[in-house]
Design an enzyme around this catalytic site. Structure first.
Site, short mmCIF file in Angstrom:
data_model
loop_
_atom_site.label_atom_id
_atom_site.label_comp_id
_atom_site.label_asym_id
_atom_site.label_seq_id
_atom_site.Cartn_x
_atom_site.Cartn_y
_atom_site.Cartn_z
N LYS A 1 16.01 9.39 16.45
CA LYS A 1 15.31 8.64 15.41
C LYS A 1 16.30 7.80 14.60
CE LYS A 1 12.16 10.88 13.10
NZ LYS A 1 11.51 11.79 12.10
N GLU B 1 4.40 9.84 -4.17
CA GLU B 1 4.12 8.54 -3.57
C GLU B 1 2.61 8.31 -3.53
OE1 GLU B 1 2.57 8.11 -0.51
OE2 GLU B 1 2.52 10.20 0.15
N PHE B 2 2.24 7.03 -3.61
CA PHE B 2 0.83 6.64 -3.53
C PHE B 2 0.70 5.49 -2.53
CE2 PHE B 2 1.51 8.38 -7.80
CZ PHE B 2 0.51 9.36 -7.86
N LEU B 3 1.10 5.75 -1.30
CA LEU B 3 1.13 4.72 -0.27
C LEU B 3 -0.10 4.82 0.61
CD1 LEU B 3 4.85 5.06 0.91
CD2 LEU B 3 3.93 3.55 -0.86
N ALA C 1 -19.46 3.23 3.68
CA ALA C 1 -19.96 4.33 4.50
C ALA C 1 -19.40 4.25 5.91
CB ALA C 1 -21.49 4.31 4.53
N GLY D 1 -9.77 10.35 7.45
CA GLY D 1 -8.81 11.08 8.28
C GLY D 1 -7.41 10.77 7.79
N CYS E 1 -3.08 12.36 4.77
CA CYS E 1 -3.10 12.66 3.34
C CYS E 1 -4.36 13.35 2.86
CB CYS E 1 -2.87 11.37 2.53
SG CYS E 1 -1.25 10.64 2.75
N LYS F 1 -5.28 16.93 4.33
CA LYS F 1 -4.25 17.91 3.99
C LYS F 1 -4.22 18.19 2.49
CE LYS F 1 0.05 16.47 4.15
NZ LYS F 1 0.65 16.65 2.81
N LYS G 1 -7.75 4.50 10.70
CA LYS G 1 -8.04 3.29 9.95
C LYS G 1 -7.27 2.15 10.60
CE LYS G 1 -5.90 2.56 6.01
NZ LYS G 1 -5.37 2.69 4.64
#
Length: 430
Positions: free
Chosen positions: A35, A151-153, A252, A257, A260, A263, A320
């Site tokens: 990685k 974090e708010f990603l 709607a 999924g 985030c 979980k 998404k």
């Protein structure tokens, strides 16, 4: 200040790139050599718009480097962000083994004051546990602070969210720690909330839980709209124009999924359960989401009868658009159910890949919509990729055995699809 990001996954890589873009010197640390070698070469191993160009930019600028040498990385950097995974255990609790390992590594190798920042999504009280783990692992006593900076990603919008956040939350017990973090984010223009670490940790969970609740609410309401012959899209539009509600997350579909929402909601429910607190609304949010994909399949069965030996095409696999993430994706649950009912499944997605358990003879995968629609009895739209809206649906209809279209995201124009000759059904929308 030199910044160390431990964990070069989705959150860690994005965080490292954004700090480099802000002008800081950043090191990304990971234990996986392959990685790290890819990142050094400017190769991003997951799909996220805009990050690949920024990776090439900052590995070339010298502001961003990657390493597997944890001892040197910890010694050489002043601020250390913990960005490792916290996967769910079978009971829904967050697995903190990777966070604990990082905390112990920091304690063992630190050579002076360090500001340690939890960026990973963790249960309330984790800051205190990290503080203890670092202290217990110290070879020599050195001062340090542990702060929370959730974090708010949004996947697919990570770069935009990181560079232009709606808020920055800093949970710290000391003025020195909060001051350093505010200095790091000084070039970002947005509200900054400074609070206790426990409050910061709960803000993260509460935010995701509330958004999940909006999704499940509109999905459940869509089930009512069908027998009432009411268009859920118009209902959501009317609701969303109320500033107290807002239009976001009122679309709607077949459920949420990703890595985030499922979980984090499960972890918050478990925390409440451990404290003998009943979060009934949140439990119902989960119940609705776990059954929403079945609502779409009921529509398919009502039209086709038995699904055995039927050829079913799926447009979209990722949970998404603008991501290759299939974790907890409703499309995966749909495929599993279709296979149990002995259907033939064909899948088209521009970037997501089939997981190993779905690579079976009755599943075919292609990036070509034409291929997956050949002889199909129905097509289910599961991910609202823009490419699906722009298809030549007139030509595609002729490739199908029966032109049945089930729009699990209410993405296409129902009137137009009907005029083209499709039998069309959405979720609370025709």
């Amino acid at each position: 200040m030199n910044i160390l990001i431990i964990g070069t996954g989705y959150v860690g890589t994005t965080t490292a790139l954004v700090f480099a873009e802000m002008g800081w010197k950043v090191t990304g640390l990971d234990t996986e050599l392959r990685k790290i070698e890819n990142l050094r070469q400017g190769l991003l191993y997951f799909y996220e718009p805009g990050l690949d160009e920024m990776l090439i930019k900052h590995t070339g600028s010298g502001r961003l480097q990657f390493t597997t040498d944890k001892a040197k990385a910890i010694r050489d950097n002043d601020v250390i962000f913990i960005c490792v995974g916290t996967p769910s255990r079978p009971d829904g609790s967050a697995d903190l083994r990777y966070v604990q390992q990082v905390a112990e590594d920091i304690g063992e190798h630190m050579n002076g004051y360090k500001l340690i920042v939890n960026k990973s999504t963790v249960p309330v009280g984790t800051q205190e546990r990290v503080t203890d783990w670092v202290r217990e692992a110290q070879v020599h006593p050195h001062p340090y602070d542990v702060a929370s900076n959730p974090e708010f990603l949004r996947e697919g919008k990570a770069l935009e969210d990181a560079l232009h956040p709606e808020r920055i939350v800093i949970g710290a017990d000391s003025d020195h720690a909060s001051g350093l973090l505010q200095q790091l984010y000084a070039s970002i223009n947005c509200p900054v909330i400074v609070t206790s670490p426990r409050t910061a940790e709960l803000i993260k969970y509460a935010s995701n839980a509330f958004l999940a609740a909006k999704i499940s609410f509109v999905n459940e309401l869509a089930r009512l709209c069908d027998p009432l012959e009411v268009n859920i899209k118009e209902v959501a539009l009317g609701m969303g124009l109320d500033s107290r509600i807002g239009p976001k997350f009122l679309q709607a579909g077949i459920g949420y999924g990703g890595s985030c929402f499922p979980k984090d909601v499960a972890a918050l429910l478990l925390t409440a359960q451990e404290l003998n607190v009943r979060l009934q609304v949140l439990q119902h949010v989960v119940d609705v989401n776990q059954t929403q994909y079945l609502y779409l399949l009921d529509k398919v069965r009502n039209r086709l009868g038995t699904l055995a030996h039927k050829k079913i095409a799926l447009f979209g696999l990722a949970f998404k658009p603008d991501t290759d993430d299939i974790r907890e994706a409703p499309a995966v649950r749909i495929i599993q159910t279709l296979l149990q009912e002995e259907a033939e499944v064909r899948i088209c997605d521009p970037v997501a890949q089939l997981p190993a358990e779905l690579k079976v003879s009755s599943v075919a995968f292609s990036t070509s919509p034409e291929e997956v629609l050949d002889g199909a009895d129905a097509v289910l739209l599961c991910t609202e990729w823009p490419m699906f809206r722009d298809l030549d649906w007139t030509r595609l209809k002729d490739r199908m055995s029966r032109p049945n279209l089930f729009d699990g995201r209410n993405f296409l124009d129902a009137g137009r699809m009907t005029e083209l000759g499709f039998y069309y059904e959405g979720i609370g929308y025709k």
